[in-house]
Design an enzyme around this catalytic site. Structure first.
Site, PDB file in Angstrom:
ATOM      1  N   HIS A   1       0.810  -1.221   0.000  1.00 28.92           N
ATOM      2  CA  HIS A   1       0.000   0.000   0.000  1.00 28.92           C
ATOM      3  C   HIS A   1       0.843   1.272   0.000  1.00 28.92           C
ATOM      4  O   HIS A   1       0.332   2.355  -0.227  1.00 28.92           O
ATOM      5  CB  HIS A   1      -0.935   0.002   1.216  1.00 28.92           C
ATOM      6  CG  HIS A   1      -2.010  -1.037   1.110  1.00 28.92           C
ATOM      7  ND1 HIS A   1      -3.311  -0.726   0.805  1.00 28.92           N
ATOM      8  CD2 HIS A   1      -1.971  -2.385   1.220  1.00 28.92           C
ATOM      9  CE1 HIS A   1      -4.032  -1.841   0.762  1.00 28.92           C
ATOM     10  NE2 HIS A   1      -3.237  -2.861   1.012  1.00 28.92           N
TER      11      HIS A   1
ATOM     12  N   ASP B   1       3.552   9.584  -0.703  1.00 30.17           N
ATOM     13  CA  ASP B   1       2.362   8.838  -0.285  1.00 30.17           C
ATOM     14  C   ASP B   1       2.077   7.771  -1.341  1.00 30.17           C
ATOM     15  O   ASP B   1       2.115   8.080  -2.535  1.00 30.17           O
ATOM     16  CB  ASP B   1       1.168   9.806  -0.188  1.00 30.17           C
ATOM     17  CG  ASP B   1       0.198   9.449   0.923  1.00 30.17           C
ATOM     18  OD1 ASP B   1       0.091   8.254   1.240  1.00 30.17           O
ATOM     19  OD2 ASP B   1      -0.452  10.364   1.461  1.00 30.17           O
TER      20      ASP B   1
HETATM   21  C1  GDG Z   1      -1.928   3.899   3.447  1.00 33.17           C
HETATM   22  C2  GDG Z   1      -0.974   4.615   2.478  1.00 33.17           C
HETATM   23  C3  GDG Z   1      -2.765   4.572   0.737  1.00 33.17           C
HETATM   24  C4  GDG Z   1      -8.451   9.844   8.459  1.00 33.17           C
HETATM   25  N1  GDG Z   1      -8.825  10.443   9.598  1.00 33.17           N
HETATM   26  C5  GDG Z   1      -9.958   9.837   9.989  1.00 33.17           C
HETATM   27  C6  GDG Z   1     -10.291   8.848   9.053  1.00 33.17           C
HETATM   28  N2  GDG Z   1      -9.342   8.866   8.122  1.00 33.17           N
HETATM   29  C7  GDG Z   1      -9.344   8.003   6.937  1.00 33.17           C
HETATM   30  C8  GDG Z   1      -9.425   8.788   5.652  1.00 33.17           C
HETATM   31  C9  GDG Z   1      -8.857   7.778   4.663  1.00 33.17           C
HETATM   32  C10 GDG Z   1      -7.850   7.019   5.504  1.00 33.17           C
HETATM   33  O1  GDG Z   1      -8.145   7.268   6.879  1.00 33.17           O
HETATM   34  C11 GDG Z   1      -6.435   7.497   5.258  1.00 33.17           C
HETATM   35  O2  GDG Z   1      -6.007   6.986   4.053  1.00 33.17           O
HETATM   36  P1  GDG Z   1      -4.760   7.572   3.285  1.00 33.17           P
HETATM   37  O3  GDG Z   1      -4.721   6.945   1.949  1.00 33.17           O
HETATM   38  O4  GDG Z   1      -4.906   9.049   3.206  1.00 33.17           O
HETATM   39  O5  GDG Z   1      -3.487   7.270   4.172  1.00 33.17           O
HETATM   40  P2  GDG Z   1      -2.774   6.075   5.030  1.00 33.17           P
HETATM   41  O6  GDG Z   1      -3.476   5.835   6.298  1.00 33.17           O
HETATM   42  O7  GDG Z   1      -1.375   6.548   5.155  1.00 33.17           O
HETATM   43  O8  GDG Z   1      -2.852   4.753   4.131  1.00 33.17           O
HETATM   44  C12 GDG Z   1      -1.762   5.446   1.484  1.00 33.17           C
HETATM   45  C13 GDG Z   1      -3.592   3.733   1.707  1.00 33.17           C
HETATM   46  O9  GDG Z   1      -2.758   3.022   2.619  1.00 33.17           O
HETATM   47  C14 GDG Z   1      -4.461   2.728   0.959  1.00 33.17           C
HETATM   48  O10 GDG Z   1      -3.701   1.879   0.157  1.00 33.17           O
HETATM   49  O11 GDG Z   1      -3.620   5.408  -0.007  1.00 33.17           O
HETATM   50  O12 GDG Z   1      -0.879   6.056   0.554  1.00 33.17           O
HETATM   51  O13 GDG Z   1      -0.069   5.442   3.192  1.00 33.17           O
HETATM   52  O14 GDG Z   1      -9.826   6.881   4.232  1.00 33.17           O
HETATM   53  O15 GDG Z   1     -10.756   9.150   5.417  1.00 33.17           O
HETATM   54  N3  GDG Z   1     -11.386   8.066   9.139  1.00 33.17           N
HETATM   55  C15 GDG Z   1     -12.218   8.276  10.204  1.00 33.17           C
HETATM   56  N4  GDG Z   1     -11.939   9.212  11.156  1.00 33.17           N
HETATM   57  C16 GDG Z   1     -10.843  10.016  11.091  1.00 33.17           C
HETATM   58  O16 GDG Z   1     -10.633  10.877  11.970  1.00 33.17           O
HETATM   59  N5  GDG Z   1     -13.346   7.553  10.299  1.00 33.17           N
END
Ligand code: GDG
Length: 464
Positions: free
Chosen positions: A162, A370
């Site tokens: 990921h 990212d």
């Molecule tokens: C890894 C990779 C890749 C955030 N704050 C809250 C919350 N979130 C949710 C967001 C989003 C998720 O968490 C974060 O996803 P990201 O993709 O931005 O980042 P990572 O956690 O670093 O994920 C990344 C991912 O894996 C998938 O393959 O895209 O590059 O680093 O969905 O909405 N959700 C809730 N409360 C929050 O306060 N419910």
């Protein structure tokens, strides 16, 4: 007796949280992109998900939840510290993200990583039926594919990373480098978010192990291991539905009112992680206020920084830096009752996040590196009104697809300021045009399509 499945997912975490109710301890699904994407396949094949349940000590017995068999793997408190916080999140995570923080290498962390990976491989070997497909997820479990193949040569094994896969020069720093590479090469298909990452992997196999490759296929002991790009996505329809919900819409209006109905609401939503470029974004906002290009209360910023990995030192240091910057901006540019930055170090419900997305005129997603960044995709999908504008770092995987965002180089402060200003001042027609194109792309590339394309390439018959 162990139930055996023809489809098994192996991930660090099970897609559930343990809650205590009046009836005692219970499990509640923790909805995430991965479980949404895999649910149809898991349901069709009576699949099993192998993962850690979130508590230390003895693991709970396997159980069923919403049609999925969950098979918990135990972690001790020591292992949690060494395998998870140490090797996974203080060695591999920074190294794979361009070493934007200095990776820490420790022998005892590596040993725990090996031990825990072996435990996950054994659990998967135990629950997989003859000839089953096993799909291993992410950087915490890179040794599992080879360990599992050793135990069960009959299985079809996929692996998806990921996060980014670094260039050779960086990967070579890792003391466990050959073992990790051999671990991944135990799979039949190794998936990445980006084409460049897949290329890094293929070149590394030649450089480090002298392996021959044809295109994106590496030849290992006469076996063919395919590498490929499978950019992950979100459940677009669900995000659209949630954002269109009248309650969410009303909450979005209320948020704007609570912010003092400013002309421009700038939003950031991230885990509090140093890869996400939160400080750079705050600095760009501060400099625009100082230059007089933006002013409070016309423009305010909301930064949600969800608590994350709080026991890892890098994260503790980051929190101090971010909070100092927020304090500085509010001290210099805030007014009584009107802070310039509303900083929220808290977790929110999905619907509150959707309301924030709908309330924001400009969304800033400025990671230094990212794998994908789902927040960028969630923001676009939630703006069915085609309002809003997205500022997006070129170093997020999402930038390959969301070309109509205001792209910027997060390492260049003037570039970030310029992109933010262009997004603030874009005319409505142009903003809508950009949103529409990105939304069309997302509808055709949602998370279901991601899972199907990976599994098709792995040779798993299509889930119905
Ligand atoms: C890894 C990779 C890749 C955030 N704050 C809250 C919350 N979130 C949710 C967001 C989003 C998720 O968490 C974060 O996803 P990201 O993709 O931005 O980042 P990572 O956690 O670093 O994920 C990344 C991912 O894996 C998938 O393959 O895209 O590059 O680093 O969905 O909405 N959700 C809730 N409360 C929050 O306060 N419910």
């Amino acid at each position: 007796m162990t139930v055996r499945s023809s489809f098994v997912v192996v991930a660090n975490r099970l897609p559930v949280d343990e809650i205590t109710t009046s009836e005692g301890r219970q499990w509640r699904p923790s909805p995430g992109g991965l479980v949404t994407a895999l649910h149809p396949v898991l349901a069709q094949y009576r699949g099993t998900w192998v993962g850690w349940s979130g508590g230390v000590g003895e693991a709970p017995e396997p159980f069923d939840l919403e049609g999925i068999r969950l098979h918990p793997v135990p972690l001790s408190a020591d292992e949690l510290e060494r395998y998870y916080e140490g090797q996974s999140n203080a060695t591999i995570w920074p190294l794979y993200h361009d070493a934007v923080e200095t990776p820490v290498f420790k022998r005892r962390w590596r040993e725990a990583y090996r031990t825990v990976n072996a435990r996950f491989a054994e659990a998967a070997a135990e629950v997989a039926a003859e000839g089953a497909t096993v799909w291993v997820q992410d950087y915490q479990l890179q040794l599992v594919p080879a360990m599992l193949r050793e135990l069960r040569p009959d299985l079809r094994i996929g692996f998806f990373l990921h996060i980014p896969f670094p260039p050779i020069e960086l990967f070579m720093q890792m003391p466990l480098r050959a073992e990790v590479l051999r671990g991944l090469l135990g799979a039949d298909l190794v998936g990445f978010q980006q084409r460049l990452a897949a290329q890094n992997f293929v070149r590394l196999a030649r450089h480090l192990l002298g392996l021959r490759y044809e295109g994106q296929t590496i030849i290992v002991d006469g076996r063919r291991v395919k590498a490929g790009a499978f950019p992950i996505s979100i459940d677009v329809a669900e995000m659209e539905r949630m954002a269109a919900d009248p309650q969410v819409q009303a909450r979005a209006k209320q948020i704007r009112a609570e912010l003092g109905d400013p002309k421009t609401v700038v939003l950031g939503v991230d885990r509090l992680d140093y890869t996400k470029g939160i400080e750079r974004r705050l600095k760009a906002f501060r400099e625009l206020l100082a230059d007089g290009k933006l002013s409070v209360p016309d423009a305010v910023m909301v930064q949600v920084a969800t608590p994350s990995r709080e026991r890892v030192e890098h994260y503790q240091a980051l929190r101090v830096k971010v909070e100092r910057e927020v304090g500085r901006i509010n001290g210099e540019f805030g007014r009584v009752g009107v802070p310039a930055v509303h900083y929220l170090h808290q977790s929110y419900s999905r619907s509150e996040l959707a309301a924030l997305y709908c309330a924001a005129d400009v969304m800033m997603v400025t990671p230094l590196r990212d794998g994908m960044n789902l927040v960028a995709k969630e923001y676009v999908a939630s703006r069915a009104d085609t309002g809003g504008a997205l500022v997006l770092s070129e170093f997020a995987g999402a930038a390959t697809e969301l070309r109509q965002a205001f792209l910027c180089n997060p390492h260049d402060p003037d570039g970030v300021k310029d992109a933010l200003l262009r997004a603030v001042h874009v005319d409505k027609v142009e903003a809508r045009r950009r949103m529409r194109i990105m939304q069309r792309h997302l509808r055709a590339h949602d998370v279901g399509q991601w899972a199907r394309s990976f599994l098709n390439e792995l040779g798993v018959p299509e889930a119905t």
